[in-house]
Design a protein around this motif. Structure first.
Motif, short mmCIF file in Angstrom:
data_model
loop_
_atom_site.label_atom_id
_atom_site.label_comp_id
_atom_site.label_asym_id
_atom_site.label_seq_id
_atom_site.Cartn_x
_atom_site.Cartn_y
_atom_site.Cartn_z
N ARG A 5 42.99 -6.53 -28.01
CA ARG A 5 43.63 -8.06 -27.99
C ARG A 5 42.90 -8.74 -26.91
O ARG A 5 42.66 -9.86 -26.61
N SER A 93 51.93 -13.18 -26.46
CA SER A 93 52.46 -12.91 -27.58
C SER A 93 52.40 -14.05 -28.31
O SER A 93 52.17 -14.14 -29.48
N THR A 94 52.71 -15.29 -27.70
CA THR A 94 52.65 -16.60 -28.54
C THR A 94 51.25 -16.87 -28.72
O THR A 94 51.16 -17.43 -30.07
N ARG A 97 50.29 -15.03 -31.76
CA ARG A 97 51.04 -15.45 -33.11
C ARG A 97 50.44 -16.76 -33.70
O ARG A 97 50.56 -17.02 -34.80
N LEU A 386 60.76 -6.24 -26.36
CA LEU A 386 59.46 -6.08 -26.94
C LEU A 386 59.76 -5.43 -28.51
O LEU A 386 60.55 -4.61 -28.39
N ARG A 391 54.78 -7.14 -29.23
CA ARG A 391 55.07 -8.71 -28.93
C ARG A 391 56.62 -8.93 -28.45
O ARG A 391 57.50 -8.38 -28.83
N THR A 392 56.74 -9.97 -27.59
CA THR A 392 58.01 -10.41 -27.10
C THR A 392 58.99 -10.97 -27.99
O THR A 392 58.35 -11.70 -28.89
N ASN A 393 60.19 -11.01 -28.13
CA ASN A 393 61.17 -11.58 -28.86
C ASN A 393 62.22 -12.22 -28.10
O ASN A 393 63.00 -11.23 -27.32
N ASN A 417 62.58 -16.72 -30.93
CA ASN A 417 61.18 -17.09 -30.45
C ASN A 417 60.98 -18.85 -30.90
O ASN A 417 60.05 -19.19 -30.86
#
Length: 447
Positions: A5, A93-94, A97, A386, A391-393, A417
């Motif tokens: 990543r 994370s964003t 996505r 996480l 990824r974050t939520n 999100n």
């Protein structure tokens, strides 16, 4: 973030910043530009100096000069312990996505999120963060500064803040040209009889002032004034707008009703006063953050500064009064949290927390509000986690909302999100990272 990543993000940053290719206003993909070197001073400085100091040279330099930014492999957030850098985790994370082409069109929600990402960039100097923002902006601004927006409503103006930022970071004239289209649109934009900008210059929003609108236009305008030597107008206009809106919306509790209709003809308007029936939390949050951004920028001798401080201090008292003692957050309908169907909403809780924390830091309100902000901060952090994908939520964010009654607000979908929440969280988190345990009063102190 794993090594794969990190490498992907680094490659994206280098590719996006390799050269400056003009983008058409209807392009579906990002344009690109040279890489960014960390600025020697932040673009947003304390109120005693201009928010945007003119750069003698463009901030963008060849990619090889970006040394000193974080090692992308070091940004791994692990298992979500207290050491997690939630801002970095959320932006990573964003960006994983969505690409700059798929995150969404020109809108205040995306603009809010990307402004939050810019604040993270100011701290970390990760070139990928700034390259991503630039690529999104360049979807809409061509090489001549044309931007295909009419700016007939305040919502469409919030992302203009990114135009000012891009000019400050790159020195490219096209961003000034695009930003000036918004500034000039205000010359003919419709107003109430006492000078407040309508929420939209259209029949459906005629004569209406929404608390939301204060953040859609005023931070952009006050920063435009600093960047482009238009501060005399911008400082006067932004303080005027906040005072006009506050004079109509603020109640004896210190909180603000969602909206006001001067014509009293809207279906939601009180026939006697033209006010919306409820105190919707995010509208209050928008107003609070806009007040902070303007107070942080206008000079100490600005004639309406004292009025704004009074409004802010009354607002802070109302926010403290209606904080949920169980969670530290605030309710969707702020003053009716005792009802079983009301619920604590994450975006406004972030906004309130930021407003109180920054206001204490700058000495606008009493230092005891730092404790209120800290409780709010912990309450919001309880809503971020996480997922199994690393990824974050961020949970319990009200989706986009018009003016309505109690049932309308409490019945809004509770999203995860949503960009309203992500942007507000980043603004809050960058503030609380540095001030959660401090709060010394400054020049406008109340003691």
């Amino acid at each position: 973030m794993n090594g794969k990543r990190a490498l992907t993000v680094l490659v994206m940053a280098c590719a996006a910043l390799a050269l400056d290719v003009p983008a058409s206003s209807t392009a579906s993909g990002p344009a690109s530009g040279p890489a960014s070197a960390p600025a020697s001073t932040p673009a947003f400085a304390p109120a005693s100096t201009p928010a945007f100091a003119p750069a003698s040279t463009p901030a963008f330099a060849p990619a090889s000069s970006a040394a000193g930014g974080p090692n992308l492999d070091s940004l791994t957030v692990g298992t979500g312990t207290s050491t997690t850098d939630w801002s970095v985790a959320m932006t990573d994370s964003t960006m994983a996505r969505y690409t700059p082409s798929t995150i969404g069109g020109w809108s205040y929600q995306v603009g809010l999120y990307l402004y939050g990402q810019y604040l993270v960039y100011q701290r970390t100097h990760n070139p990928a963060d700034l390259a991503y923002i630039k690529s999104w902006v360049d979807r809409f601004v061509d090489s001549n500064g044309n931007i295909g927006q009419s700016f007939n409503n305040l919502d469409s103006m919030l992302a203009g803040r990114l135009l000012v930022i891009m000019h400050h970071e790159t020195g490219l004239a096209r961003y000034k040209t695009a930003a000036t289209k918004i500034r000039n649109r205000l010359n003919s934009y419709s107003r109430t009889s006492d000078g407040g900008f309508w929420h939209a210059d259209s029949a459906s929003r005629a004569h209406q002032l929404w608390g939301d609108g204060t953040f859609m236009v005023n931070p952009f305008l006050v920063e435009y004034g600093q960047e482009f030597n238009d501060a005399t107008y911008a400082n006067d206009e932004t303080t005027k707008q906040l005072v006009v809106y506050g004079s109509h919306l603020q109640q004896t509790s210190g909180l603000l009703r969602h909206a006001y209709d001067e014509s009293k003809s809207a279906s939601w308007a009180d026939p006697a006063r033209g006010l919306a029936p409820e105190v919707w939390c995010r509208a209050v949050g928008w107003y609070g953050m806009a007040s902070i951004d303007v107070l942080d920028t206008v000079p100490a001798n600005q004639p309406r500064r004292a009025q704004l401080l009074t409004i802010l201090r009354n607002l802070a008292a109302g926010i403290e009064r209606y904080q949920d003692p169980a969670t530290g957050r605030w309710f969707q309908v702020v003053d009716k949290g005792s009802r079983p169907d009301d619920w604590t909403e994450t975006s406004c809780s972030s906004m309130f927390t930021f407003t109180l924390s920054r206001a204490v830091e700058k000495g606008y309100i009493d230092p005891h509000y730092a404790t209120v902000a800290q409780r709010g901060y912990q309450g919001v952090l309880a809503k971020v986690s996480l997922g199994s994908d690393g990824r974050t939520n961020l949970a319990d964010i009200s989706i986009g909302t018009n003016v309505g009654n109690y049932a309308y607000y409490t019945g809004r979908a509770r999203a995860t999100n949503d960009f309203h929440g992500l942007g507000a969280f980043l603004i809050m988190n960058e503030q609380l990272r540095k001030t959660a345990n401090s709060g010394s009063p400054a020049a406008d102190g109340v003691m």
